[in-house]
Motif scaffolding. Structure first.
Motif, PDB file in Angstrom:
ATOM      1  N   GLU A   1      45.628  47.262  34.373  1.00 31.08           N
ATOM      2  CA  GLU A   1      44.766  46.768  33.209  1.00 31.08           C
ATOM      3  C   GLU A   1      44.227  45.528  33.592  1.00 31.08           C
ATOM      4  O   GLU A   1      44.553  44.919  34.554  1.00 31.08           O
ATOM      5  CB  GLU A   1      45.894  46.591  32.118  1.00 31.08           C
ATOM      6  CG  GLU A   1      45.907  47.874  31.365  1.00 31.08           C
ATOM      7  CD  GLU A   1      46.843  47.516  30.141  1.00 31.08           C
ATOM      8  OE1 GLU A   1      46.612  47.927  29.087  1.00 31.08           O
ATOM      9  OE2 GLU A   1      47.929  46.734  30.046  1.00 31.08           O
ATOM     10  N   ILE A   2      43.074  45.063  32.798  1.00 35.93           N
ATOM     11  CA  ILE A   2      42.860  43.682  32.608  1.00 35.93           C
ATOM     12  C   ILE A   2      43.277  43.366  31.311  1.00 35.93           C
ATOM     13  O   ILE A   2      42.777  43.966  30.241  1.00 35.93           O
ATOM     14  CB  ILE A   2      41.454  43.560  32.652  1.00 35.93           C
ATOM     15  CG1 ILE A   2      40.895  43.933  34.183  1.00 35.93           C
ATOM     16  CG2 ILE A   2      40.875  41.812  32.483  1.00 35.93           C
ATOM     17  CD1 ILE A   2      39.268  43.928  34.254  1.00 35.93           C
ATOM     18  N   VAL A   3      44.240  42.180  31.068  1.00 33.50           N
ATOM     19  CA  VAL A   3      44.670  41.948  29.748  1.00 33.50           C
ATOM     20  C   VAL A   3      44.017  40.501  29.663  1.00 33.50           C
ATOM     21  O   VAL A   3      44.316  39.675  30.655  1.00 33.50           O
ATOM     22  CB  VAL A   3      46.147  42.029  29.836  1.00 33.50           C
ATOM     23  CG1 VAL A   3      46.563  41.301  28.269  1.00 33.50           C
ATOM     24  CG2 VAL A   3      46.592  43.535  29.821  1.00 33.50           C
ATOM     25  N   THR A   4      43.377  40.170  28.470  1.00 34.49           N
ATOM     26  CA  THR A   4      43.150  38.762  28.422  1.00 34.49           C
ATOM     27  C   THR A   4      44.012  38.112  26.980  1.00 34.49           C
ATOM     28  O   THR A   4      44.549  38.813  26.157  1.00 34.49           O
ATOM     29  CB  THR A   4      41.508  38.645  27.778  1.00 34.49           C
ATOM     30  OG1 THR A   4      41.265  37.238  27.871  1.00 34.49           O
ATOM     31  CG2 THR A   4      41.286  39.381  26.562  1.00 34.49           C
ATOM     32  N   ILE A   5      44.143  36.783  27.465  1.00 35.75           N
ATOM     33  CA  ILE A   5      44.778  36.078  26.349  1.00 35.75           C
ATOM     34  C   ILE A   5      43.815  34.884  26.028  1.00 35.75           C
ATOM     35  O   ILE A   5      43.373  34.080  26.693  1.00 35.75           O
ATOM     36  CB  ILE A   5      46.177  35.292  27.062  1.00 35.75           C
ATOM     37  CG1 ILE A   5      46.803  36.299  27.561  1.00 35.75           C
ATOM     38  CG2 ILE A   5      46.907  34.341  25.889  1.00 35.75           C
ATOM     39  CD1 ILE A   5      48.121  35.830  28.331  1.00 35.75           C
ATOM     40  N   LEU A   6      43.564  35.134  24.496  1.00 38.46           N
ATOM     41  CA  LEU A   6      42.831  34.133  23.822  1.00 38.46           C
ATOM     42  C   LEU A   6      43.454  33.119  23.025  1.00 38.46           C
ATOM     43  O   LEU A   6      44.611  33.518  22.583  1.00 38.46           O
ATOM     44  CB  LEU A   6      41.842  35.087  22.980  1.00 38.46           C
ATOM     45  CG  LEU A   6      40.931  36.076  23.689  1.00 38.46           C
ATOM     46  CD1 LEU A   6      40.073  36.929  22.235  1.00 38.46           C
ATOM     47  CD2 LEU A   6      40.258  35.665  24.724  1.00 38.46           C
ATOM     48  N   GLY A   7      43.096  31.997  22.882  1.00 38.66           N
ATOM     49  CA  GLY A   7      43.576  31.088  21.860  1.00 38.66           C
ATOM     50  C   GLY A   7      42.882  29.769  22.040  1.00 38.66           C
ATOM     51  O   GLY A   7      42.137  29.483  23.010  1.00 38.66           O
ATOM     52  N   ALA A   8      43.088  29.062  21.045  1.00 38.73           N
ATOM     53  CA  ALA A   8      42.297  27.722  20.937  1.00 38.73           C
ATOM     54  C   ALA A   8      42.903  26.873  22.020  1.00 38.73           C
ATOM     55  O   ALA A   8      44.032  27.048  22.514  1.00 38.73           O
ATOM     56  CB  ALA A   8      42.449  26.954  19.698  1.00 38.73           C
TER      57      ALA A   8
ATOM     58  N   SER B   1      39.272  47.514  42.442  1.00 39.85           N
ATOM     59  CA  SER B   1      40.031  47.940  43.653  1.00 39.85           C
ATOM     60  C   SER B   1      41.514  47.990  43.683  1.00 39.85           C
ATOM     61  O   SER B   1      41.989  48.066  44.666  1.00 39.85           O
ATOM     62  CB  SER B   1      39.550  46.698  44.856  1.00 39.85           C
ATOM     63  OG  SER B   1      40.254  45.653  44.490  1.00 39.85           O
ATOM     64  N   GLY B   2      42.028  47.917  42.385  1.00 35.24           N
ATOM     65  CA  GLY B   2      43.396  48.153  42.120  1.00 35.24           C
ATOM     66  C   GLY B   2      44.383  46.911  41.715  1.00 35.24           C
ATOM     67  O   GLY B   2      45.682  47.250  41.624  1.00 35.24           O
ATOM     68  N   VAL B   3      43.621  45.795  41.553  1.00 30.36           N
ATOM     69  CA  VAL B   3      44.330  44.578  41.115  1.00 30.36           C
ATOM     70  C   VAL B   3      44.390  44.446  39.577  1.00 30.36           C
ATOM     71  O   VAL B   3      43.536  44.542  39.071  1.00 30.36           O
ATOM     72  CB  VAL B   3      43.878  43.442  41.875  1.00 30.36           C
ATOM     73  CG1 VAL B   3      44.834  42.157  41.571  1.00 30.36           C
ATOM     74  CG2 VAL B   3      43.661  43.426  43.326  1.00 30.36           C
ATOM     75  N   THR B   4      45.646  44.457  39.080  1.00 36.99           N
ATOM     76  CA  THR B   4      45.970  44.421  37.641  1.00 36.99           C
ATOM     77  C   THR B   4      45.619  42.733  37.584  1.00 36.99           C
ATOM     78  O   THR B   4      46.013  42.164  38.226  1.00 36.99           O
ATOM     79  CB  THR B   4      47.297  44.741  37.286  1.00 36.99           C
ATOM     80  OG1 THR B   4      47.599  45.768  37.604  1.00 36.99           O
ATOM     81  CG2 THR B   4      47.475  44.450  35.820  1.00 36.99           C
ATOM     82  N   VAL B   5      45.043  42.403  36.371  1.00 33.20           N
ATOM     83  CA  VAL B   5      44.342  41.206  35.826  1.00 33.20           C
ATOM     84  C   VAL B   5      44.823  40.674  34.560  1.00 33.20           C
ATOM     85  O   VAL B   5      44.682  41.218  33.718  1.00 33.20           O
ATOM     86  CB  VAL B   5      43.094  41.156  36.183  1.00 33.20           C
ATOM     87  CG1 VAL B   5      42.322  39.640  35.637  1.00 33.20           C
ATOM     88  CG2 VAL B   5      42.402  41.389  37.515  1.00 33.20           C
ATOM     89  N   VAL B   6      45.317  39.516  34.572  1.00 34.59           N
ATOM     90  CA  VAL B   6      45.652  38.879  33.220  1.00 34.59           C
ATOM     91  C   VAL B   6      44.691  37.625  33.229  1.00 34.59           C
ATOM     92  O   VAL B   6      44.676  36.705  34.182  1.00 34.59           O
ATOM     93  CB  VAL B   6      47.065  38.413  33.220  1.00 34.59           C
ATOM     94  CG1 VAL B   6      47.298  37.473  31.998  1.00 34.59           C
ATOM     95  CG2 VAL B   6      48.210  39.371  33.149  1.00 34.59           C
ATOM     96  N   LEU B   7      43.968  37.599  32.197  1.00 35.11           N
ATOM     97  CA  LEU B   7      42.739  36.654  32.175  1.00 35.11           C
ATOM     98  C   LEU B   7      42.959  35.790  30.977  1.00 35.11           C
ATOM     99  O   LEU B   7      43.007  35.966  29.764  1.00 35.11           O
ATOM    100  CB  LEU B   7      41.359  37.525  32.183  1.00 35.11           C
ATOM    101  CG  LEU B   7      40.184  36.587  31.906  1.00 35.11           C
ATOM    102  CD1 LEU B   7      39.700  35.877  33.252  1.00 35.11           C
ATOM    103  CD2 LEU B   7      39.282  37.793  31.718  1.00 35.11           C
ATOM    104  N   VAL B   8      43.164  34.402  31.150  1.00 32.62           N
ATOM    105  CA  VAL B   8      42.966  33.479  30.334  1.00 32.62           C
ATOM    106  C   VAL B   8      41.484  32.874  30.112  1.00 32.62           C
ATOM    107  O   VAL B   8      41.031  32.495  31.196  1.00 32.62           O
ATOM    108  CB  VAL B   8      43.828  32.424  30.386  1.00 32.62           C
ATOM    109  CG1 VAL B   8      43.862  31.147  29.412  1.00 32.62           C
ATOM    110  CG2 VAL B   8      45.328  32.653  29.956  1.00 32.62           C
TER     111      VAL B   8
END
Ligand code: ATP
Length: 236
Positions: free
Chosen positions: A29-36, A184-191
């Motif tokens: 997955e690519i999961v993003t964390i949003l917030g002020a 390419s197979g790397v799971t990503v957590v994106l802020v």
């Protein structure tokens, strides 16, 4: 489930910054964390990567508890953070910075393959491999920070504000590269402050407000959510 964060509480001194965060990330997955600003996004990433210790709660990575491990052990588990603010070693060359990212590597052939992959992702780094990192442009330093994190061959890459301070054309390029890294197979957590672009790229997202997760959904649903649009996507 690759990453499972359960009831995470983190304090700076006596002040609690995270009040019980629950989130998970599946493989691929690519999961993003949003917030002020100040919501606790960076604190969350730094705690996952072992740089901060929780006062309560657990973090499991690929079935192992990692919240009790020092940060260098977490890196060995193939969970790597590319920090906010392009923290490269300015008096070292591009090549030397990349080498530092491979400090846990034992297989030199693999390191060479990874370096070639990173130079394919970021041809600019290849052109400038002998240049001192401190003399790179902001965008190039950001590429180097991501490249250095990738030298560890992470299974999961935590990215803290990769587009911060970049010109729009470079923001687009960085997001395209994140998509390529994920393919390419790397799971990503994106802020990201750039919420729209992050949600377009991500599969799922979490919204944080003052140390809590207040919303969790598929990225498409968050993009269409009126309160998310109002607060993070400039209305409309
Ligand atoms: P930004 O988008 O501005 O980077 P963020 O969502 O990443 O914000 P954090 O940097 O995690 O937020 O900060 C969460 C809270 O913890 C804020 O209230 C911040 O002031 C506080 N905080 C962060 N770092 C420290 C520190 N080293 N010492 C004390 N408090 C801190």
């Amino acid at each position: 489930m690759l990453l499972d964060v359960k009831n995470l509480h983190v304090k700076y001194g006596t002040v609690e910054a995270l009040h019980g965060i629950n989130l998970h990330v599946d493989e691929g997955e690519i999961v993003t964390i949003l917030g002020a600003n100040g919501a606790g996004k960076s604190t969350t990433l730094m705690t996952i990567s072992g740089l901060l210790k929780p006062s309560e709660g657990e973090i499991w990575f690929d079935g192992k508890p990692i919240h009790t491990m020092p940060a260098h052990k977490v890196v060995e588990e193939k969970l790597t953070q590319s920090p906010e603010g392009r923290r490269v070693f300015s008096t070292l060359t591009v090549q030397e910075n990349l080498n530092l990212g491979a400090f846990t590597a034992k297989n030199h052939k693999r390191v060479e393959e990874t370096r070639r992959w990173i130079f394919d992702l970021f041809p600019r780094l290849k052109e400038r491999k002998s240049q001192l990192a401190g003399t790179l442009s902001g965008g190039e330093q950001q590429m180097l920070a991501i490249g250095r994190a990738l030298m560890n061959n992470p299974r999961i890459l935590l990215l803290d504000e990769p587009s911060l301070g970049l010109a729009p054309i470079l923001v687009k390029a960085i997001f395209e590269t994140v998509a390529e890294i994920n393919k390419s197979g790397v799971t990503v957590v994106l802020v990201e402050q750039n919420a729209k672009a992050a949600l377009k790229l991500a599969h799922r997202g979490y919204v944080m407000e003052v140390g809590r997760i207040v919303l969790e959904d598929d990225a498409d649903a968050l993009l269409a959510n009126p309160s998310v649009r109002e607060a993070y996507l400039g209305g409309g």
